[in-house]
Design a protein around this motif. Structure first.
Motif, short mmCIF file in Angstrom:
data_model
loop_
_atom_site.label_atom_id
_atom_site.label_comp_id
_atom_site.label_asym_id
_atom_site.label_seq_id
_atom_site.Cartn_x
_atom_site.Cartn_y
_atom_site.Cartn_z
N LEU A 139 0.83 -1.20 0.00
CA LEU A 139 0.00 0.00 0.00
C LEU A 139 0.87 1.26 0.00
O LEU A 139 0.58 2.22 -0.72
CB LEU A 139 -0.93 0.00 1.21
N LEU A 140 1.94 1.25 0.77
CA LEU A 140 2.85 2.38 0.81
C LEU A 140 3.48 2.64 -0.55
O LEU A 140 3.55 3.79 -1.01
CB LEU A 140 3.94 2.14 1.86
N VAL A 141 3.91 1.59 -1.23
CA VAL A 141 4.49 1.73 -2.57
C VAL A 141 3.45 2.27 -3.54
O VAL A 141 3.72 3.19 -4.31
CB VAL A 141 5.07 0.38 -3.06
N PHE A 142 2.25 1.72 -3.50
CA PHE A 142 1.17 2.16 -4.39
C PHE A 142 0.85 3.64 -4.16
O PHE A 142 0.75 4.42 -5.12
CB PHE A 142 -0.07 1.29 -4.18
N VAL A 143 0.71 4.04 -2.90
CA VAL A 143 0.39 5.43 -2.59
C VAL A 143 1.54 6.34 -3.00
O VAL A 143 1.32 7.44 -3.52
CB VAL A 143 0.05 5.59 -1.09
N SER A 144 2.78 5.90 -2.80
CA SER A 144 3.93 6.72 -3.19
C SER A 144 3.98 6.93 -4.69
O SER A 144 4.25 8.05 -5.15
CB SER A 144 5.23 6.05 -2.73
N ILE A 145 3.72 5.88 -5.45
CA ILE A 145 3.70 6.02 -6.91
C ILE A 145 2.57 6.93 -7.34
O ILE A 145 2.74 7.80 -8.19
CB ILE A 145 3.60 4.63 -7.58
N LEU A 146 1.40 6.75 -6.75
CA LEU A 146 0.25 7.59 -7.08
C LEU A 146 0.50 9.05 -6.72
O LEU A 146 0.18 9.94 -7.51
CB LEU A 146 -0.99 7.06 -6.35
N ARG A 147 1.10 9.29 -5.56
CA ARG A 147 1.46 10.65 -5.16
C ARG A 147 2.41 11.29 -6.16
O ARG A 147 2.26 12.45 -6.52
CB ARG A 147 2.15 10.64 -3.81
N ASP A 148 3.39 10.51 -6.59
CA ASP A 148 4.38 11.02 -7.54
C ASP A 148 3.73 11.34 -8.88
O ASP A 148 4.03 12.37 -9.49
CB ASP A 148 5.49 9.99 -7.73
N GLN A 149 2.85 10.48 -9.34
CA GLN A 149 2.21 10.69 -10.64
C GLN A 149 1.19 11.83 -10.60
O GLN A 149 1.06 12.56 -11.57
CB GLN A 149 1.53 9.40 -11.12
N LEU A 150 0.49 11.97 -9.50
CA LEU A 150 -0.54 13.01 -9.39
C LEU A 150 0.02 14.32 -8.83
O LEU A 150 -0.70 15.32 -8.82
CB LEU A 150 -1.69 12.53 -8.49
N GLN A 151 1.27 14.32 -8.39
CA GLN A 151 1.91 15.51 -7.82
C GLN A 151 1.06 16.12 -6.70
O GLN A 151 0.81 17.32 -6.69
CB GLN A 151 2.17 16.54 -8.92
N THR A 152 0.64 15.28 -5.77
CA THR A 152 -0.18 15.74 -4.66
C THR A 152 0.23 15.01 -3.38
O THR A 152 0.91 14.00 -3.43
CB THR A 152 -1.68 15.53 -4.95
N ASP A 153 -0.20 15.53 -2.25
CA ASP A 153 0.13 14.93 -0.96
C ASP A 153 -1.10 14.30 -0.31
O ASP A 153 -1.28 14.37 0.90
CB ASP A 153 0.71 15.97 0.00
N PHE A 154 -1.94 13.66 -1.12
CA PHE A 154 -3.10 13.01 -0.51
C PHE A 154 -2.62 11.81 0.31
O PHE A 154 -1.54 11.29 0.12
CB PHE A 154 -4.10 12.56 -1.59
N TYR A 155 -3.43 11.40 1.22
CA TYR A 155 -3.14 10.27 2.11
C TYR A 155 -1.88 10.54 2.93
O TYR A 155 -1.10 9.66 3.22
CB TYR A 155 -3.02 8.97 1.31
N ASP A 156 -1.66 11.79 3.27
CA ASP A 156 -0.51 12.18 4.06
C ASP A 156 -0.96 12.44 5.48
O ASP A 156 -1.94 13.16 5.70
CB ASP A 156 0.13 13.44 3.45
N LEU A 157 -0.28 11.87 6.43
CA LEU A 157 -0.66 12.01 7.83
C LEU A 157 0.55 12.50 8.61
O LEU A 157 1.60 11.85 8.60
CB LEU A 157 -1.14 10.67 8.38
N SER A 158 0.40 13.62 9.24
CA SER A 158 1.46 14.14 10.10
C SER A 158 0.97 14.10 11.53
O SER A 158 -0.07 14.69 11.87
CB SER A 158 1.81 15.57 9.72
N ILE A 159 1.72 13.41 12.37
CA ILE A 159 1.35 13.28 13.78
C ILE A 159 2.44 13.92 14.62
O ILE A 159 3.63 13.64 14.42
CB ILE A 159 1.15 11.81 14.17
N HIS A 160 2.03 14.75 15.54
CA HIS A 160 2.98 15.41 16.42
C HIS A 160 2.55 15.15 17.86
O HIS A 160 1.58 15.73 18.33
CB HIS A 160 3.05 16.91 16.15
N THR A 161 3.24 14.24 18.51
CA THR A 161 2.98 13.95 19.91
C THR A 161 4.22 14.34 20.71
O THR A 161 5.31 14.43 20.17
CB THR A 161 2.69 12.45 20.13
#
Length: 135
Positions: free
Chosen positions: A42-64
């Protein structure tokens, strides 16, 4: 595709259950190892999709306040590993569904599951090597 998913799971379950040292913990091993393989896919798929679409969808930033390592773990666990674990639990282990599936699928002594697992772990490195070679 669904049959292939179940085929991989049943092959792994039969192999894990056959080993005496896995008695009592084989379900946890299967959930952990197969979930991790699926999460990497899933990580590889999302990374490829992010690269192709030039967007940061499915990005989660957690600050604890617990530190960067905990934040990094949660940033992988919540969007990638947790959905895979929940999906696998619902489709395989909920109400012992795997018991009904055992008779429906042929096993290959764990070889099919091992190929899937190794291929899933290798995929990110192979794609990085190809990208580096082509650039």
């Amino acid at each position: 595709m669904r049959n292939f998913y179940y085929q991989i799971w049943i092959d792994g379950i039969v192999k894990m259950r056959s080993r005496p040292q896995n008695a009592g913990v084989w379900k946890y091993y299967m959930m952990a190892f197969t979930g991790m393989a699926m999460a990497l896919n899933l990580l590889v798929f999302v990374s490829i999709l992010r690269d192709q679409l030039q967007t940061d969808f499915y990005d989660l930033s957690i600050h604890t306040p617990l530190g960067e390592k905990v934040n990094g773990f949660l940033e992988f666990f919540i969007p990638y590993l947790l959905p895979c674990i929940l999906l696998n639990y619902g489709l395989i282990f909920y109400k012992d569904r795997y018991k009904r599936l055992l008779g429906n699928y042929k096993t290959y002594d764990g070889k099919l599951w091992a190929i899937y697992f190794i291929a899933s772990l290798s995929l990110p490195f192979v794609l990085l090597a190809i990208a580096w070679f082509l650039s």
